[in-house]
Design a protein around this motif. Structure first.
Motif, PDB file in Angstrom:
ATOM      1  N   ILE A   1     -18.697  18.742  35.218  1.00  0.00           N
ATOM      2  CA  ILE A   1     -19.796  18.626  36.171  1.00  0.00           C
ATOM      3  C   ILE A   1     -21.159  18.559  35.489  1.00  0.00           C
ATOM      4  CG2 ILE A   1     -18.511  19.702  38.045  1.00  0.00           C
ATOM      5  CD1 ILE A   1     -20.133  22.277  37.478  1.00  0.00           C
ATOM      6  N   GLU A   2     -21.247  18.887  34.214  1.00  0.00           N
ATOM      7  CA  GLU A   2     -22.503  18.809  33.471  1.00  0.00           C
ATOM      8  C   GLU A   2     -22.767  17.402  32.942  1.00  0.00           C
ATOM      9  OE1 GLU A   2     -24.617  21.458  33.191  1.00  0.00           O
ATOM     10  OE2 GLU A   2     -23.206  22.494  34.508  1.00  0.00           O
ATOM     11  N   LEU A   3     -21.781  16.521  33.023  1.00  0.00           N
ATOM     12  CA  LEU A   3     -21.900  15.180  32.471  1.00  0.00           C
ATOM     13  C   LEU A   3     -22.898  14.342  33.263  1.00  0.00           C
ATOM     14  CD1 LEU A   3     -20.980  12.881  30.582  1.00  0.00           C
ATOM     15  CD2 LEU A   3     -19.142  12.426  32.196  1.00  0.00           C
ATOM     16  N   ARG A   4     -23.796  13.728  32.539  1.00  0.00           N
ATOM     17  CA  ARG A   4     -24.729  12.757  33.117  1.00  0.00           C
ATOM     18  C   ARG A   4     -24.512  11.469  32.344  1.00  0.00           C
ATOM     19  NH1 ARG A   4     -24.277  16.081  36.211  1.00  0.00           N
ATOM     20  NH2 ARG A   4     -25.811  17.568  36.953  1.00  0.00           N
ATOM     21  N   GLY A   5     -23.644  10.636  32.865  1.00  0.00           N
ATOM     22  CA  GLY A   5     -23.269   9.428  32.155  1.00  0.00           C
ATOM     23  C   GLY A   5     -23.739   8.177  32.853  1.00  0.00           C
ATOM     24  N   GLU A   6     -23.651   7.084  32.127  1.00  0.00           N
ATOM     25  CA  GLU A   6     -24.010   5.802  32.690  1.00  0.00           C
ATOM     26  C   GLU A   6     -23.135   4.716  32.089  1.00  0.00           C
ATOM     27  OE1 GLU A   6     -27.986   4.506  31.625  1.00  0.00           O
ATOM     28  OE2 GLU A   6     -27.816   5.465  29.674  1.00  0.00           O
ATOM     29  N   VAL A   7     -22.941   3.672  32.855  1.00  0.00           N
ATOM     30  CA  VAL A   7     -22.215   2.500  32.388  1.00  0.00           C
ATOM     31  C   VAL A   7     -23.257   1.520  31.882  1.00  0.00           C
ATOM     32  CG1 VAL A   7     -20.765   0.576  33.091  1.00  0.00           C
ATOM     33  CG2 VAL A   7     -20.291   2.874  33.966  1.00  0.00           C
ATOM     34  N   VAL A   8     -23.063   1.056  30.642  1.00  0.00           N
ATOM     35  CA  VAL A   8     -24.038   0.176  30.012  1.00  0.00           C
ATOM     36  C   VAL A   8     -23.367  -1.134  29.613  1.00  0.00           C
ATOM     37  CG1 VAL A   8     -25.652  -0.041  28.087  1.00  0.00           C
ATOM     38  CG2 VAL A   8     -25.222   2.209  29.087  1.00  0.00           C
ATOM     39  N   ALA A   9     -23.990  -2.245  30.006  1.00  0.00           N
ATOM     40  CA  ALA A   9     -23.503  -3.557  29.571  1.00  0.00           C
ATOM     41  C   ALA A   9     -24.041  -3.810  28.169  1.00  0.00           C
ATOM     42  CB  ALA A   9     -23.990  -4.644  30.522  1.00  0.00           C
ATOM     43  N   THR A  10     -23.192  -4.290  27.295  1.00  0.00           N
ATOM     44  CA  THR A  10     -23.608  -4.567  25.929  1.00  0.00           C
ATOM     45  C   THR A  10     -22.923  -5.829  25.427  1.00  0.00           C
ATOM     46  OG1 THR A  10     -23.834  -3.613  23.712  1.00  0.00           O
ATOM     47  CG2 THR A  10     -21.842  -3.082  24.912  1.00  0.00           C
ATOM     48  N   ALA A  11     -23.551  -6.472  24.483  1.00  0.00           N
ATOM     49  CA  ALA A  11     -22.987  -7.686  23.885  1.00  0.00           C
ATOM     50  C   ALA A  11     -21.981  -7.308  22.805  1.00  0.00           C
ATOM     51  CB  ALA A  11     -24.108  -8.525  23.287  1.00  0.00           C
ATOM     52  N   LEU A  12     -21.191  -8.264  22.409  1.00  0.00           N
ATOM     53  CA  LEU A  12     -20.246  -8.079  21.308  1.00  0.00           C
ATOM     54  C   LEU A  12     -20.824  -8.683  20.035  1.00  0.00           C
ATOM     55  CD1 LEU A  12     -16.869  -8.969  23.059  1.00  0.00           C
ATOM     56  CD2 LEU A  12     -17.686  -6.705  22.402  1.00  0.00           C
ATOM     57  N   SER A  13     -20.552  -8.043  18.915  1.00  0.00           N
ATOM     58  CA  SER A  13     -20.973  -8.574  17.624  1.00  0.00           C
ATOM     59  C   SER A  13     -20.044  -9.711  17.213  1.00  0.00           C
ATOM     60  CB  SER A  13     -20.941  -7.460  16.567  1.00  0.00           C
ATOM     61  OG  SER A  13     -19.594  -7.101  16.297  1.00  0.00           O
TER      62      SER A  13
ATOM     63  N   GLY B   1     -16.550  -8.776  17.166  1.00  0.00           N
ATOM     64  CA  GLY B   1     -15.924  -8.416  18.432  1.00  0.00           C
ATOM     65  C   GLY B   1     -16.091  -6.955  18.804  1.00  0.00           C
ATOM     66  N   GLU B   2     -17.027  -6.271  18.154  1.00  0.00           N
ATOM     67  CA  GLU B   2     -17.298  -4.856  18.442  1.00  0.00           C
ATOM     68  C   GLU B   2     -18.539  -4.760  19.331  1.00  0.00           C
ATOM     69  OE1 GLU B   2     -15.094  -2.828  17.587  1.00  0.00           O
ATOM     70  OE2 GLU B   2     -14.064  -3.916  16.009  1.00  0.00           O
ATOM     71  N   PRO B   3     -18.611  -3.728  20.191  1.00  0.00           N
ATOM     72  CA  PRO B   3     -19.797  -3.588  21.037  1.00  0.00           C
ATOM     73  C   PRO B   3     -21.026  -3.249  20.189  1.00  0.00           C
ATOM     74  CG  PRO B   3     -18.370  -1.686  21.287  1.00  0.00           C
ATOM     75  CD  PRO B   3     -17.631  -2.671  20.436  1.00  0.00           C
ATOM     76  N   VAL B   4     -22.153  -3.823  20.557  1.00  0.00           N
ATOM     77  CA  VAL B   4     -23.407  -3.539  19.871  1.00  0.00           C
ATOM     78  C   VAL B   4     -24.020  -2.323  20.554  1.00  0.00           C
ATOM     79  CG1 VAL B   4     -25.677  -4.424  19.250  1.00  0.00           C
ATOM     80  CG2 VAL B   4     -23.705  -5.970  19.309  1.00  0.00           C
ATOM     81  N   VAL B   5     -23.949  -1.167  19.887  1.00  0.00           N
ATOM     82  CA  VAL B   5     -24.452   0.088  20.457  1.00  0.00           C
ATOM     83  C   VAL B   5     -25.378   0.764  19.457  1.00  0.00           C
ATOM     84  CG1 VAL B   5     -22.467   0.482  21.968  1.00  0.00           C
ATOM     85  CG2 VAL B   5     -22.423   1.388  19.652  1.00  0.00           C
ATOM     86  N   GLU B   6     -26.294   1.545  19.993  1.00  0.00           N
ATOM     87  CA  GLU B   6     -27.197   2.322  19.146  1.00  0.00           C
ATOM     88  C   GLU B   6     -26.587   3.705  18.941  1.00  0.00           C
ATOM     89  OE1 GLU B   6     -31.660   4.221  19.308  1.00  0.00           O
ATOM     90  OE2 GLU B   6     -31.214   2.484  20.543  1.00  0.00           O
ATOM     91  N   PRO B   7     -26.303   4.089  17.689  1.00  0.00           N
ATOM     92  CA  PRO B   7     -25.704   5.406  17.445  1.00  0.00           C
ATOM     93  C   PRO B   7     -26.601   6.541  17.926  1.00  0.00           C
ATOM     94  CG  PRO B   7     -25.554   4.024  15.486  1.00  0.00           C
ATOM     95  CD  PRO B   7     -26.448   3.314  16.465  1.00  0.00           C
TER      96      PRO B   7
END
Length: 105
Positions: free
Chosen positions: A51-63, A66-72
């Motif tokens: 119940i403490e989770l505050r999440g979101e679904v994020v659209a991202t491009a693939l490199s 074929g890996e998602p481009v995400v900011e660590p």
């Protein structure tokens, strides 16, 4: 379709293929899905367990790989390893023995 969807929590961690949060420093470990509704369903399930989770679904491009481009995430991952049950039970037993009154006949 080059976009995929990932789940990110309030600390910037991503839901991983291993069914645990990852920092995003290794993009191949981040779970990605092709359909937004699938990611939303996964986030709903995660939120119902935490119940403490505050999440979101994020659209991202693939490199190109074929890996998602995400900011660590800059926030360290918490140590989520639970204490082994046997050790916890032994500690509780020892505390109970120490707290029990002694009776001598």
């Amino acid at each position: 379709m080059s976009d995929v969807y990932v789940i990110r929590n309030q600390h910037g961690h991503y839901w991983g293929k291993s069914k645990e949060w990852v920092s995003g420093s290794e993009a191949k470990a981040v779970m990605r899905v092709k359909h937004e509704d699938e990611a939303i369903n996964t986030l709903f399930e995660l939120s119902s367990k935490d119940i403490e989770l505050r999440g979101e679904v994020v659209a991202t491009a693939l490199s190109e790989k074929g890996e998602p481009v995400v900011e660590p995430s800059q926030v360290p991952l918490p140590n989520l390893e639970p204490e082994p049950v046997e050790e916890a039970e032994q500690a509780n037993h020892e505390q109970a023995v120490e707290a029990a009154p002694t009776t001598e006949h």
